[in-house]
Each structure stands twice: as structure tokens, then as C-alpha cells.
Design a protein around this motif. Structure first.
Motif, short mmCIF file in Angstrom:
data_model
loop_
_atom_site.label_atom_id
_atom_site.label_comp_id
_atom_site.label_asym_id
_atom_site.label_seq_id
_atom_site.Cartn_x
_atom_site.Cartn_y
_atom_site.Cartn_z
N PHE A 45 63.18 34.64 10.82
CA PHE A 45 62.00 33.72 10.40
C PHE A 45 61.19 33.00 11.58
N GLN A 46 62.11 32.64 12.53
CA GLN A 46 61.36 32.01 13.70
C GLN A 46 60.66 32.89 14.39
N THR A 47 61.06 34.28 14.46
CA THR A 47 60.38 35.46 15.16
C THR A 47 58.92 35.76 14.22
N ILE A 48 59.24 36.07 13.01
CA ILE A 48 57.98 36.42 12.52
C ILE A 48 56.97 35.09 12.06
N ALA A 49 57.38 34.05 12.02
CA ALA A 49 56.44 33.26 11.66
C ALA A 49 56.25 31.97 12.55
N PHE A 50 56.96 32.04 13.80
CA PHE A 50 56.88 31.16 14.75
C PHE A 50 56.95 31.71 16.31
N GLN A 51 56.56 33.08 16.24
CA GLN A 51 56.70 33.72 17.62
C GLN A 51 57.71 33.35 18.44
N ASP A 52 59.08 33.10 17.80
CA ASP A 52 60.02 32.72 18.73
C ASP A 52 60.20 31.42 19.40
N ASP A 53 59.22 30.58 19.02
CA ASP A 53 59.23 29.18 19.47
C ASP A 53 60.34 28.19 18.81
N ALA A 54 61.33 28.04 19.54
CA ALA A 54 62.60 27.17 18.74
C ALA A 54 62.12 25.92 18.54
N LYS A 55 61.31 25.23 19.65
CA LYS A 55 61.13 23.78 19.30
C LYS A 55 60.38 23.75 18.15
N ALA A 56 59.51 24.44 17.74
CA ALA A 56 58.45 24.68 16.83
C ALA A 56 59.18 24.76 15.39
N TYR A 57 60.14 25.50 15.88
CA TYR A 57 61.18 25.94 14.55
C TYR A 57 61.82 24.61 13.82
N ASP A 58 62.48 23.93 14.95
CA ASP A 58 63.25 22.76 14.87
C ASP A 58 62.13 21.77 14.08
N ALA A 59 60.89 21.69 14.45
CA ALA A 59 60.15 20.84 13.90
C ALA A 59 59.84 21.07 12.27
N PHE A 60 59.66 22.56 12.23
CA PHE A 60 59.63 23.13 10.89
C PHE A 60 60.62 22.61 10.09
N LEU A 61 61.98 22.79 10.71
CA LEU A 61 63.14 22.46 9.62
C LEU A 61 62.85 21.10 9.31
N ASP A 62 62.76 20.17 10.22
CA ASP A 62 62.48 18.95 9.92
C ASP A 62 61.40 18.46 8.97
N GLU A 63 60.51 19.30 8.94
CA GLU A 63 59.33 19.12 7.66
C GLU A 63 59.39 19.43 6.62
N ARG A 64 60.71 20.39 6.52
CA ARG A 64 61.18 20.84 5.17
C ARG A 64 61.85 19.61 4.29
N LYS A 65 62.28 18.74 5.23
CA LYS A 65 62.77 17.76 4.30
C LYS A 65 61.92 17.05 3.49
N LYS A 66 60.85 16.95 3.86
CA LYS A 66 59.76 16.46 2.83
C LYS A 66 58.85 17.53 1.90
N GLN A 67 58.84 18.83 2.45
CA GLN A 67 58.07 19.68 1.82
C GLN A 67 58.54 20.27 0.50
N ILE A 68 60.02 20.26 0.50
CA ILE A 68 60.84 20.68 -0.58
C ILE A 68 60.69 19.73 -1.61
N PRO A 69 61.17 18.64 -1.70
CA PRO A 69 60.99 17.56 -2.82
C PRO A 69 59.60 17.68 -3.27
N GLN A 70 58.64 17.66 -2.25
CA GLN A 70 57.36 17.36 -2.49
C GLN A 70 56.78 18.60 -3.51
N LEU A 71 57.29 19.76 -3.08
CA LEU A 71 56.89 20.95 -3.70
C LEU A 71 57.45 20.86 -5.27
N LEU A 72 58.64 20.57 -5.29
CA LEU A 72 59.20 20.64 -6.80
C LEU A 72 58.59 19.43 -7.53
N LYS A 73 58.21 18.03 -6.84
CA LYS A 73 57.43 17.35 -7.47
C LYS A 73 56.02 17.72 -8.08
N LEU A 74 55.57 18.37 -7.20
CA LEU A 74 54.11 18.80 -7.71
C LEU A 74 54.41 19.95 -8.96
#
Lengths: 212, 212
Positions: free
Chosen positions: B173-202
DNA sequence: ATATTGTTTAACAAATAAGTCAAACTAAAA
DNA sequence: TTTTAGTTTGACTTATTTGTTAAACAATAT
């Protein structure tokens, strides 16, 4: 036997590849011995070496073929121009069906790319799949469809996770949530084809409500 | 060295277990040799046999300890009596943090239970986790919270999938969606902590809207 | 001080699996 | 028919890795 040498060759090679895929997926790259594969294919072990020099070369060939099964559904959801809701349903359906026929595939693939992360870029190229382009298209199409407030990467990660997890975690999840009832679990897997798009649809509705 | 034999023993055993967990997770059960583990622990290979007779016994011990890391967050979301939305957030947070520290854990565990599905029931019992009871409690609590129209098993499968997938599929997934940018992917992982509950809340909001 | 228990090591044995090689076999071509 | 190219096999070699054994070493108790 009225085979000529060429058809014999093709048949043997195909049998080797099918047997290899099966055995590699079930036992893992290291757990599968060349003998296991030869037995599964009903041939002599040395023949494997004749067709594919060594285990690594055989594995590489098999891995690419197996990995390729992940691509079509992915491409279709990212590039099709149908309404998003329908693409979603098709994607889940296509992926679920593929996983039903290849239940060991995800663990196999993820194990291998975890051990060998550099392989991915190469394999994707080999498959003629251009991640950057494809994902960009997906992104812009999503925006056009008015889902610009939902990051397509989060959406896609969630989607893949929801679809794949019940296959990867089957032994665990079947035990804790289904008291090891395999039939019930099969039904559950089938239900998910509707449940997953439904959940996302509800989220979209929820999002549009909150927007106002 | 002012260690007595007992503290030496404990220290050595702990080092072996830590090294084993690390090496097993990174290389897999079969990919890891006893020598690899001894090197990682900085001890002689025979010492491994002295403490854990053989590789299987060592692996079993390690697997149980590693697997145990999956339990606490699972128990807490299923039994806590806080409001559901909060439990959800805590669960995602706890699981994400655990995975951040053990990125190879899911592939390792899923690979092993895929090869050895019967192990699960045993291991769960070993961990003092009673699936049937716990899940039943979860179910009834969900119903009380007014989410009776959302099958708890589907919800839980989706939740686990959304949380775990980005770790399991990181290289892909880091390859196809983040052009192998590991830092960006780490940020993405962190964002998910909010995104996932948010999605379910919606989705819950969407469900309540549709209900009317 | 030495005997005893527990810890660590080096050297060895056995098993497994990969890979090689030369010979046997098959079928089509000369 | 015989030759040739391609296919399949059995026997062998080598490498890796596990597991064992006996000896060396360390620390405490008698």
C-alpha cells in the motif's frame, strides 16, 4: 500417448505451476519442499530443476502469477467510470470471490512482501500496473463524484482491510465469533459482500448529513 | 559480574525470549535458524537448547507471548462499560500503538495460525480468554447501546480489518498509494486513529437517518 | 577448601533438502 | 533405421540446520 514433445512440455509446465502455487500458498515458501511440489504435480523432483533451474526461480514465477490475481479488481475499482456505489459493490464481490477460491493467497502474499518488501515495485511493474497513475485517477474520480471530504487512501485502505481480514484471520475470528462453525462462517463471508458496501454507503449518508 | 546464578538465569531467559520474538517475527518460524536467534541474543546456540529443549518448544513459548499482545485491546472493547464511541476510539488507539511497536506481528501471527489453525483454540484458552462469553457480552452491550441493527460480528471484523490492514499490507500500500514515501505513510497510519472511528461514527449517523 | 548445583561452551552426529550429473527413455527428423 | 533433440529419472554430492554429549566454567553451600 499421442502427445508431441511440445504439448507434453506445456502440460508439464502448467502442472508444475499449478502444483507449486497450491503448495507454496499452503505451506509457505520455506515450508514447501521441492519434493512436496513434485509429489503434488505427480512428477520427479529433478524435473522441477529441469524446468525452473532452482527453487528461487520457481518461486518467483509462481509469486508473480499468484500476485497478479490481486490486480484486476483493484484496477477496475480505480478506473471504471460507473457510479461509485456500483464500483464498490463490484469490487467487493470480485475480491470476495477471488479470495473464496484462494483462501491462502493473502497470507502468502503478505508474508512474502513482508520478508521482501523491495519485490513489490518490481512485481507491480511486471504486471503492467502503474500505481501512481492509477491511484491518481482514482483520486480525481472520487473528487468528481463529490466524495472529496473522504481521503481516497483511507477509504481504499479501509475497504481492502474489511474485505481481506475475514480471510486472513479466519481461524482466529471463526473461533472467537462463530464457535468454530465453518458453515456459519462461510455464510458470514457471503453476507459481507453486502455488508461492506452497505457500511460505506451509510457513512456517505452520515457524511452528507453532517456537512449541512 | 556480581550476578548470582538465579538472576543470570532470568536475564538469559528474558534475552532469549526477546531475541526469539524479534527474529521469529521478522524471518518467520522456518526462516529463523537457532543460530540467528542465538546471535541476536548474544549467546551460544546450544544455550537455546538448554533453556528450551528444541526449536518447536521455543517457538510455542514465543508464539503465546506474542499472540497475547492481541488480547488486551480486544478484551477492553468487548467488555468495557463506557459509551461505545469512546470504546471504539480507545480500541483503535491501543491497537494502532501496539502495531506500531510490533509491525511484523500480524503477518507472523496470521501466517502461523494459517499453517496451524487448531492452535488458536488452545492458545486462547492458555491466555485465559473465553471467546464465547466475551463475544456474547459484546453483542448484548451493543444491542443495549441501540446498535442492534448492525451485526456486531460484521462490525468487529470491519474494525479489525481497517486497523490491521495498513500494517499487514504496508509494503504494497505504501508503494501504490504513497510512492514509497515511508514518512508520509507513518503520518497516514497516525491519521487512521481518527479516521476509522470517524468512518464508523458517520455510518451510525447514516444508519439512524435511514431508520426514520 | 571442596563438593555440588547450575550454566555455558565446543565438538560431534544425524537428518533434511537443494542442486548436479550422467544415463535412460521418447518421439520426431533425416 | 538410425540419429538427434528434448524429456524424465535415479544416484550422488554438498550445505545447512537441528539436536546431543561431554567437558569446562562459575557460584554458592557445606
Amino acid at each position: 500417448m499421442n502427445d508431441n514433445k511440445q504439448s507434453r512440455e506445456i502440460d508439464t509446465e502448467r502442472r508444475i505451476l499449478e502444483a507449486s502455487a497450491k503448495v507454496f500458498m499452503m505451506k509457505g515458501k520455506l515450508g514447501a519442499s521441492m519434493q512436496d511440489i513434485a509429489d503434488e504435480a505427480g512428477i520427479n523432483r529433478t524435473l522441477l530443476h529441469y524446468y525452473f533451474r532452482n527453487k528461487d526461480k520457481l518461486f518467483d514465477t509462481v509469486f508473480e502469477k499468484v500476485f497478479a490475481r490481486l490486480i484486476p479488481a483493484m484496477v477496475s475499482i480505480m478506473t471504471s467510470d460507473q457510479p461509485f456505489q456500483e464500483r464498490l459493490e463490484q469490487f467487493v464481490e470480485a475480491y470476495s470471490d477471488m479470495l473464496l477460491e484462494n483462501p491462502y493467497l493473502p497470507v502468502f502474499v503478505f508474508q512474502e512482501i513482508s520478508l521482501n518488501p523491495h519485490r513489490i515495485a518490481e512485481t507491480l511493474k511486471e504486471q503492467g500496473f502503474s500505481p501512481k497513475k492509477t491511484f491518481k485517477k482514482f483520486r480525481s474520480e472520487l473528487e468528481e463524484a463529490g466524495m472529496d471530504d473522504m481521503d481516497p487512501r483511507h477509504l481504499f485502505a479501509s475497504l481492502l482491510g474489511m474485505v481481506i481480514f475475514p480471510y486472513i484471520g479466519r481461524p482466529l475470528f471463526q473461533t472467537i465469533a462463530f464457535q468454530d462453525d465453518a458453515k456459519a462462517y462461510d455464510a458470514f463471508l457471503d453476507e459481507r459482500k453486502k455488508q461492506i458496501p452497505q457500511l460505506l454507503k451509510l457513512a456517505f449518508i452520515g457524511a452528507s448529513v453532517q456537512k449541512q
